[in-house]
Scaffold this motif. Structure first.
Motif, PDB file in Angstrom:
ATOM      1  N   SER A  20       6.821  -7.322  -5.426  1.00 22.31           N
ATOM      2  CA  SER A  20       8.221  -6.914  -5.511  1.00 22.31           C
ATOM      3  C   SER A  20       8.980  -7.537  -4.346  1.00 22.31           C
ATOM      4  N   PRO A  59       9.802  -1.081 -15.193  1.00 26.54           N
ATOM      5  CA  PRO A  59      10.680  -2.222 -14.934  1.00 26.54           C
ATOM      6  C   PRO A  59      11.510  -2.574 -16.173  1.00 26.54           C
ATOM      7  N   ILE A  60      12.750  -2.892 -15.959  1.00 28.44           N
ATOM      8  CA  ILE A  60      13.616  -3.378 -17.045  1.00 28.44           C
ATOM      9  C   ILE A  60      13.927  -4.832 -16.689  1.00 28.44           C
ATOM     10  N   PRO A  61      13.442  -5.788 -17.522  1.00 26.24           N
ATOM     11  CA  PRO A  61      13.627  -7.199 -17.165  1.00 26.24           C
ATOM     12  C   PRO A  61      15.090  -7.519 -16.842  1.00 26.24           C
ATOM     13  N   GLU A  62      15.267  -8.411 -15.873  1.00 21.02           N
ATOM     14  CA  GLU A  62      16.595  -8.897 -15.467  1.00 21.02           C
ATOM     15  C   GLU A  62      17.442  -7.821 -14.798  1.00 21.02           C
ATOM     16  N   THR A  63      16.835  -6.749 -14.313  1.00 18.10           N
ATOM     17  CA  THR A  63      17.636  -5.735 -13.610  1.00 18.10           C
ATOM     18  C   THR A  63      16.999  -5.412 -12.260  1.00 18.10           C
ATOM     19  N   CYS A 108       3.936  -1.538 -14.228  1.00 16.54           N
ATOM     20  CA  CYS A 108       4.627  -0.313 -13.869  1.00 16.54           C
ATOM     21  C   CYS A 108       3.892   0.353 -12.710  1.00 16.54           C
ATOM     22  N   ASN A 153      13.464  -5.589  -6.818  1.00 17.32           N
ATOM     23  CA  ASN A 153      13.280  -6.594  -7.858  1.00 17.32           C
ATOM     24  C   ASN A 153      11.771  -6.654  -8.101  1.00 17.32           C
ATOM     25  N   GLN A 154      11.319  -6.064  -9.205  1.00 18.53           N
ATOM     26  CA  GLN A 154       9.876  -5.905  -9.398  1.00 18.53           C
ATOM     27  C   GLN A 154       9.355  -6.738 -10.563  1.00 18.53           C
ATOM     28  N   ASP A 155       8.037  -6.969 -10.553  1.00 21.82           N
ATOM     29  CA  ASP A 155       7.396  -7.669 -11.669  1.00 21.82           C
ATOM     30  C   ASP A 155       7.760  -6.965 -12.972  1.00 21.82           C
ATOM     31  N   ASP A 156       8.117  -7.749 -13.981  1.00 25.04           N
ATOM     32  CA  ASP A 156       8.584  -7.172 -15.257  1.00 25.04           C
ATOM     33  C   ASP A 156       7.504  -6.418 -16.023  1.00 25.04           C
ATOM     34  N   ASP A 157       6.235  -6.837 -15.835  1.00 23.27           N
ATOM     35  CA  ASP A 157       5.204  -6.344 -16.748  1.00 23.27           C
ATOM     36  C   ASP A 157       4.227  -5.367 -16.105  1.00 23.27           C
TER      37      ASP A 157
END
Ligand code: AKG
Ligand code: FE2
Length: 237
Positions: free
Chosen positions: A196, A158-162, A142, A136-140
């Motif tokens: 993360s 990262p793909i938000p919410e995944t 890479c 589960n990583q920071d959305d913004d």
């Protein structure tokens, strides 16, 4: 005695392939009662360490662990079906009550002229030990990279919410090579600290080859492998 690290791990304390990783982390591991796995399990024994502040960290993380454990079990059910077995093939004594680990990892800001190589890695290239890992990583930011079969590093944007799901070494053995472990590394070349939450879902303690035909891998006793890895990661410190 060297103990698999629970609680805070300072910058450079985690070691991958004999190199210190430039990240810090809080590690939570399956609580293991004294004597549960005899001498082999001694290094894994103990309870998690919780800080006084924030006072709700234990409740929040235990809830998170229960949710991601459930999700991982569902993924393993899908994998069991994909391998042609019953959905519960990996449950009960196999990975029904798994060994798990949760790491909250913080990667510092790097200087902008650093090249993206393993040498500047904040988490050197490796595969995870177990079955599946949910990142589960920071959305913004890479920072996580995975290596494809031609050896090329690809950014896992990262793909938000995944969650990003990595395959671990033990699934390679269990599936007789049908599932290959994901080689990955982390290099944060952004100007922000990157955080993360990484959840590892691992077998109970033994390993059986699941596919028919000739086994491509030696039989593995998971606990022995885990303890060996623990010595290689923390044994120098
Ligand atoms: O922080 C990440 O994205 C991955 C960390 C990782 O690979 C690990 O802790 O094994
Ligand atoms: Fe990893």
């Amino acid at each position: 005695m060297i103990v698999l690290s629970r609680g805070y791990q300072k910058l450079g304390e985690n070691v991958t392939k004999e190199k210190r990783d430039m990240h810090e982390a809080v590690n939570c591991l399956t609580p293991i009662a004294p004597g549960k796995y005899g001498d082999l399990g001694k290094t894994l024994e103990g309870d998690n360490l919780w800080p006084e502040y924030p006072s709700n960290l234990k409740v929040v993380l235990e809830n998170y662990i229960s949710l991601v454990k459930d999700l991982s079990r569902k993924i393993m059910r899908g994998i069991a079906l994909a391998l042609g077995g019953p959905a519960d093939a990996f449950e009960r004594g196999i990975a029904g009550d798994p060994y798990w680990a949760l790491r909250l990892v913080s990667y510092p800001v790097s200087s902008s002229d650093e090249k993206r190589t393993d040498d500047t890695g904040m988490m050197g290239s490796h595969t995870d030990y177990g079955l599946v890992t949910l990142v589960n990583q920071d959305d913004d930011i890479c920072a996580l990279e995975v290596q494809n079969r031609s050896g090329v590093w690809i950014r896992a944007n990262p793909i938000p919410e995944t969650f990003l799901c990595n395959i671990g070494d033990m699934l390679q053995v269990w599936s007789n090579g049908i599932y290959q472990p994901t080689v990955h590394r982390v290099i944060n070349s952004s100007h922000q600290r990157r955080v993360s939450a990484v959840f590892f879902y691992e077998p109970v303690e033994l390993c059986v080859e699941k596919t028919g035909g000739v086994a491509k891998y030696d039989k593995v006793v998971y606990g022995e492998r885990l303890v060996r890895k623990a010595f290689c990661c923390f044994g120098h410190l």
